[in-house]
Design an enzyme around this catalytic site. Sequence first.
Site, PDB file in Angstrom:
ATOM      1  N   HIS A 103      -6.614   1.785   1.703  1.00 21.23           N
ATOM      2  CA  HIS A 103      -6.233   2.525   2.906  1.00 21.23           C
ATOM      3  C   HIS A 103      -7.211   3.685   3.131  1.00 21.23           C
ATOM      4  O   HIS A 103      -7.593   4.371   2.187  1.00 21.23           O
ATOM      5  CB  HIS A 103      -4.818   3.075   2.723  1.00 21.23           C
ATOM      6  CG  HIS A 103      -4.188   3.557   3.978  1.00 21.23           C
ATOM      7  ND1 HIS A 103      -3.213   2.849   4.656  1.00 21.23           N
ATOM      8  CD2 HIS A 103      -4.386   4.686   4.709  1.00 21.23           C
ATOM      9  CE1 HIS A 103      -2.841   3.523   5.724  1.00 21.23           C
ATOM     10  NE2 HIS A 103      -3.544   4.650   5.775  1.00 21.23           N
ATOM     11  N   HIS A 107      -3.947   0.723   8.143  1.00 19.03           N
ATOM     12  CA  HIS A 107      -4.451   0.322   6.828  1.00 19.03           C
ATOM     13  C   HIS A 107      -5.841  -0.294   6.904  1.00 19.03           C
ATOM     14  O   HIS A 107      -6.647  -0.151   5.967  1.00 19.03           O
ATOM     15  CB  HIS A 107      -3.479  -0.678   6.181  1.00 19.03           C
ATOM     16  CG  HIS A 107      -3.899  -1.150   4.827  1.00 19.03           C
ATOM     17  ND1 HIS A 107      -3.612  -0.447   3.670  1.00 19.03           N
ATOM     18  CD2 HIS A 107      -4.596  -2.260   4.438  1.00 19.03           C
ATOM     19  CE1 HIS A 107      -4.103  -1.100   2.630  1.00 19.03           C
ATOM     20  NE2 HIS A 107      -4.712  -2.193   3.066  1.00 19.03           N
ATOM     21  N   CYS A 130       0.834  -1.206   0.000  1.00 15.17           N
ATOM     22  CA  CYS A 130       0.000   0.000   0.000  1.00 15.17           C
ATOM     23  C   CYS A 130       0.870   1.258   0.000  1.00 15.17           C
ATOM     24  O   CYS A 130       1.730   1.415   0.876  1.00 15.17           O
ATOM     25  CB  CYS A 130      -0.915   0.006   1.222  1.00 15.17           C
ATOM     26  SG  CYS A 130      -1.858   1.544   1.406  1.00 15.17           S
ATOM     27  N   ASN A 139     -14.045   8.974  -0.923  1.00 18.05           N
ATOM     28  CA  ASN A 139     -14.693   7.824  -1.549  1.00 18.05           C
ATOM     29  C   ASN A 139     -14.300   6.594  -0.738  1.00 18.05           C
ATOM     30  O   ASN A 139     -13.116   6.390  -0.477  1.00 18.05           O
ATOM     31  CB  ASN A 139     -14.211   7.618  -2.988  1.00 18.05           C
ATOM     32  CG  ASN A 139     -14.501   8.810  -3.877  1.00 18.05           C
ATOM     33  OD1 ASN A 139     -15.488   9.498  -3.693  1.00 18.05           O
ATOM     34  ND2 ASN A 139     -13.646   9.045  -4.852  1.00 18.05           N
ATOM     35  N   CYS A 150       0.469   3.624   3.429  1.00 16.43           N
ATOM     36  CA  CYS A 150       0.923   3.215   4.759  1.00 16.43           C
ATOM     37  C   CYS A 150       2.248   3.907   5.078  1.00 16.43           C
ATOM     38  O   CYS A 150       2.956   4.377   4.170  1.00 16.43           O
ATOM     39  CB  CYS A 150       1.111   1.699   4.796  1.00 16.43           C
ATOM     40  SG  CYS A 150      -0.433   0.760   4.862  1.00 16.43           S
ATOM     41  N   HIS A 169      -8.562   7.009   3.272  1.00 22.30           N
ATOM     42  CA  HIS A 169      -8.051   8.294   2.789  1.00 22.30           C
ATOM     43  C   HIS A 169      -9.154   9.045   2.060  1.00 22.30           C
ATOM     44  O   HIS A 169     -10.179   8.482   1.691  1.00 22.30           O
ATOM     45  CB  HIS A 169      -6.860   8.082   1.837  1.00 22.30           C
ATOM     46  CG  HIS A 169      -7.254   7.531   0.496  1.00 22.30           C
ATOM     47  ND1 HIS A 169      -7.639   6.214   0.313  1.00 22.30           N
ATOM     48  CD2 HIS A 169      -7.333   8.114  -0.738  1.00 22.30           C
ATOM     49  CE1 HIS A 169      -7.930   6.004  -0.966  1.00 22.30           C
ATOM     50  NE2 HIS A 169      -7.759   7.143  -1.615  1.00 22.30           N
ATOM     51  N   GLN A 172      -9.645  12.905  -0.538  1.00 24.02           N
ATOM     52  CA  GLN A 172      -8.949  13.748  -1.497  1.00 24.02           C
ATOM     53  C   GLN A 172      -9.433  15.185  -1.377  1.00 24.02           C
ATOM     54  O   GLN A 172     -10.488  15.454  -0.786  1.00 24.02           O
ATOM     55  CB  GLN A 172      -9.184  13.245  -2.925  1.00 24.02           C
ATOM     56  CG  GLN A 172      -8.681  11.825  -3.164  1.00 24.02           C
ATOM     57  CD  GLN A 172      -8.900  11.381  -4.600  1.00 24.02           C
ATOM     58  OE1 GLN A 172      -8.322  11.926  -5.539  1.00 24.02           O
ATOM     59  NE2 GLN A 172      -9.745  10.376  -4.776  1.00 24.02           N
TER      60      GLN A 172
END
Length: 348
Positions: free
Chosen positions: A167, A116, A70, A156, A73, A169, A171
Amino acid sequence: MKKTTTRLADGRELIYYDASDDTVRTATDPRPLDPVATAAEVRADPLLGDAVAIASHRQGRTYHPPADECPLCPSREGRHTEIPADAYDVAVFENRFPSLAGDHGRCEVVCFTPDHDASFADLTEDQAALVLDAWTDRTADLSRRPGVAQVFCFENRGAEIGVTLGHPHGQIYAYPFVTPRTERMLASLAAHREATGRNLFDDVVARERADGRRVVLDGDHWVAFVPYAAHWPYEVHLYPRRRVPDLLALDEPARTEFPQIYLEVLRRFDRIFGPEAPPTPYISAWHQAPVHAADRSQFALHLELFTVRRTSGKLKFLAGSESGMNVFINDVPPEIAADRLREVASKS
């Protein structure tokens, strides 16, 4: 909160947001990366007036890597990622595969946690508050940049949504134009003010609170409700009780209460389809006033959260009417959705 800004090996900006003021960040990116080359451009649809980002370089972006590869991470011995440190609280960096770049805007990635296998709903209230601080700081920074017209913070979650990295997250997009959806809101806002002399956002929130059937949570400083004409099977709009144009304008009481309200809504989303259902896919989107709007004070900051799952094992697809004509057909009455979201409240 402590903010530390550095650069990745290819020159992209990386920003750490740490809860502790005495955190020191010294790790550097040892990867042999070439400078990012993008082919992003924005084209205008002559019939609709919509802006379309053309970004062919995104075809090569990282796609569902195994967990031990990933890129979000923390870095470890022998495995260097987008975040050189061996631990972090919240990290923000320029997207390596941006939809918007250069004169056409900017795209950033926001890593909510180094874990994660977690999700936003797993964060503590303190961790969620730090993410809110990061969103606010990035909104302030990006809004000051030449050419930026609107700042959009969003998340999303889930492969069903199209997420390519598991992971946790989100934007941030800094658009060089005001988005079509916001333009429509502004037009409705102006028409309502012309017709009634009142603010449309205020009237929508007041109507939902007075009706009560679609209210999911009503706090001291925030209210969450399923909208009267919800487009999606399960959709919640979250408004501060005091109208403000953007994240920067939230007062301290609203900032303090936000993690409590938002985390509870997210946790209910994960329970609406039953204990055996996989995590609910969703989109969570902040709507903020455009940077250069004529009267920003009339716009109301709010968050829209929705899922494409309509029932256990079934998704809401955007088919002919939705995709072809932008006319949504919702299988779940908003009042039923609100009932369900109240039923799955956390136990006190």
